[in-house]
Scaffold this active site. Structure first.
Site, PDB file in Angstrom:
ATOM      1  N   HIS A 242       0.830  -1.203   0.000  1.00 12.07           N
ATOM      2  CA  HIS A 242       0.000   0.000   0.000  1.00 12.07           C
ATOM      3  C   HIS A 242       0.862   1.250   0.000  1.00 12.07           C
ATOM      4  CE1 HIS A 242       1.356  -0.568   3.991  1.00 12.07           C
ATOM      5  NE2 HIS A 242       0.864  -1.783   3.914  1.00 12.07           N
ATOM      6  N   CYS A 243       2.215   1.092  -0.021  1.00  9.63           N
ATOM      7  CA  CYS A 243       3.067   2.290   0.071  1.00  9.63           C
ATOM      8  C   CYS A 243       3.774   2.602  -1.241  1.00  9.63           C
ATOM      9  CB  CYS A 243       4.097   2.115   1.184  1.00  9.63           C
ATOM     10  SG  CYS A 243       3.349   2.152   2.812  1.00  9.63           S
ATOM     11  N   LEU A 244       4.670   1.707  -1.679  1.00 10.47           N
ATOM     12  CA  LEU A 244       5.523   2.064  -2.828  1.00 10.47           C
ATOM     13  C   LEU A 244       4.762   2.326  -4.129  1.00 10.47           C
ATOM     14  CD1 LEU A 244       8.888   0.167  -2.427  1.00 10.47           C
ATOM     15  CD2 LEU A 244       8.116   2.339  -1.517  1.00 10.47           C
ATOM     16  N   ASP A 247       2.526   5.966  -2.733  1.00 14.48           N
ATOM     17  CA  ASP A 247       3.028   7.200  -2.108  1.00 14.48           C
ATOM     18  C   ASP A 247       3.791   8.135  -3.047  1.00 14.48           C
ATOM     19  OD1 ASP A 247       1.945   5.899  -0.037  1.00 14.48           O
ATOM     20  OD2 ASP A 247       3.783   5.656   1.124  1.00 14.48           O
TER      21      ASP A 247
END
Ligand SMILES: NC(=O)c1ccc[n+]([C@@H]2O[C@H](COP(=O)([O-])OP(=O)(O)OC[C@H]3O[C@@H](n4cnc5c(N)ncnc54)[C@H](O)[C@@H]3O)[C@@H](O)[C@H]2O)c1
Length: 401
Positions: A242-244, A247
């Site tokens: 859910h980040c790289l 974001d």
């Protein structure tokens, strides 16, 4: 859990009723939190999971950790807006609100502050404190935990910063105060963009090295012996979680919207990393082709469906992207992942155990995630062909990414 442990009284408010029910029953759905830890917190009588917003009444400190997904390439801040509106109803003079969700610089002051003020009739800074503190949780990392990982803290003014810092100082080994919330928001995006760009660099290098007949993994290992000025990143089938994948786009979206310019590094890294599942499939097509086989009708065994080693999170997983493409091309896809729950997986992918029969029965095996639980000896000795995207296979018929 940590807030309860150090003696705070904690309300865990979540709009998801089924998650709340599981929490109340002492059943943890977060991999890094043992159900026993949850049960111990419930037993103190100072932890209350709830889906009733009125339980937020009387809070001294509220921490917002809601999702911040992308919708068609643009940030979806509706969850932050909704939770700020809820908190505004219960905001009292002297209280502190902290945003932790990953977001673009400016969100705390431009989005959260006005919603809190409008809903409460209070003034930020004068009446209540507001700050931003990015999450640095690394799921599955036994060394760096919430408690011993330094936490960046910020506030919209000095008093807010002091209140935010005091809250986290009560729970964590070290806080890193910085003046502005925008700088704190940017810190999180910088950390993730740094990883994203460096992974893209080694991914692109791996593709060129393969065509040049050079073992990129050996070069990476050798470069990693340099004690300064180099940091190890390894290629793979793409970035997930859910980040790289999300974001860095928050950052490029902000730059585009506010300055009208492209954040070229982010866009290039997106392009390279998003291409990796296709590249894995292409390599597989070439390997089968040598054997006079088509992907259509072949049986492919995938090892690992999570986005990250030793975790069961399959959100935005590159392994799932590989599986999707293989299914689209007519392959029969079997997969092994002892961590991922079946409900996260497309029903067209057959979940199996890693045994000799499965491995030997596959036209090709693709090692996508090298979970510690995998017995790779079986793969090395029984597979007809392995495409190893993690540099773990040492013998048998295999190729590296
Ligand atoms: N999980 C991590 O390791 C991690 C690490 C760094 C940053 N982050 C960031 O933290 C944020 C949350 O991530 P997550 O993985 O915990 O997401 P998640 O989806 O697992 O959990 C978010 C929870 O918020 C709840 N929710 C949604 N709207 C709500 C509302 N209005 N009021 C109350 N609850 C509401 C959801 O029901 C869900 O249970 C994201 O911005 C993410 O980028 C997460």
């Amino acid at each position: 859990m940590r807030a309860v442990e150090v003696g705070h009284t904690v309300v865990g408010y979540d709009t998801n009723e089924s998650r709340v029910k599981r929490l109340c029953a002492g059943e943890s759905y977060v991999e890094d939190i043992a159900s026993a830890t949850l049960a111990a917190a419930l037993e103190t009588g100072r932890y209350r999971p709830t889906d009733e917003s009125k339980a937020c009444a009387g809070f001294d400190v509220a921490v917002i950790t809601v999702p911040t997904p992308l919708r068609e390439g643009s940030p979806d801040l509706s969850y932050i807006e909704a939770s700020a509106a809820t908190l505004a109803r219960f905001l009292r003079p002297g209280a502190t609100v902290i945003l932790e969700s990953t977001t673009y610089p400016g969100t705390t002051e431009e989005l959260v502050a006005p919603i809190l003020e409008a809903g409460s009739g209070l003034t930020v800074g004068t009446d209540f404190h507001l700050g931003y503190s990015p999450e640095r949780i690394d799921p599955g990392n036994p060394t760096w935990t919430l408690v011993n990982t330094p936490k960046v803290v910020s506030g919209v003014d000095e008093a807010s910063l002091a209140a935010v810092k005091a809250f986290y100082d009560s729970m964590l080994d070290r806080t890193v105060p910085i003046t502005g919330t925008r700088e704190a928001e940017l810190t999180k995006l910088l950390e993730n963009t740094f990883r994203h760009v460096n992974i893209a660099l080694v991914n692109e290098l791996a593709m060129f090295a393969a065509d040049l007949g050079i073992n990129v993994w050996e070069a990476i290992d050798a470069a990693s012996t340099k004690p300064f000025g180099y940091m190890r990143f390894t290629p793979g089938p793409g970035v997930g979680g859910h980040c790289l994948p999300v974001d860095p786009s928050y950052l490029s979206w902000r730059v585009k919207r506010s300055l009208g310019q492209s954040f070229r590094f982010v866009e290039l890294a997106n392009e390279v990393n998003e291409h990796m599942p296709d590249y894995v499939v292409r390599r597989l097509v070439y390997a089968l082709n040598k054997d006079r086989k088509a992907l259509n009708g072949s049986k492919i065994l995938l090892l690992g469906l999570a986005y990250k080693k030793n975790t069961g999170d399959a959100r935005e997983s590159a392994a799932i992207a590989v599986a999707d493409r293989l299914l689209g091309l007519g392959a029969t896809v079997h997969a092994v992942d002892p961590h991922v729950l079946a409900e996260q997986v497309d029903t067209r992918i057959r979940l199996v155990d890693l045994d000799r029969e499965e491995v030997a029965g596959a036209d090709a095996v693709v090692l996508l995630i090298d979970h510690d639980a995998f017995d790779l000896q079986i793969v090395e000795t029984a597979a007809r062909y392995v495409l190893d995207t993690r540099n773990r296979i040492q013998r048998g018929c295999f190729e590296r990414l």
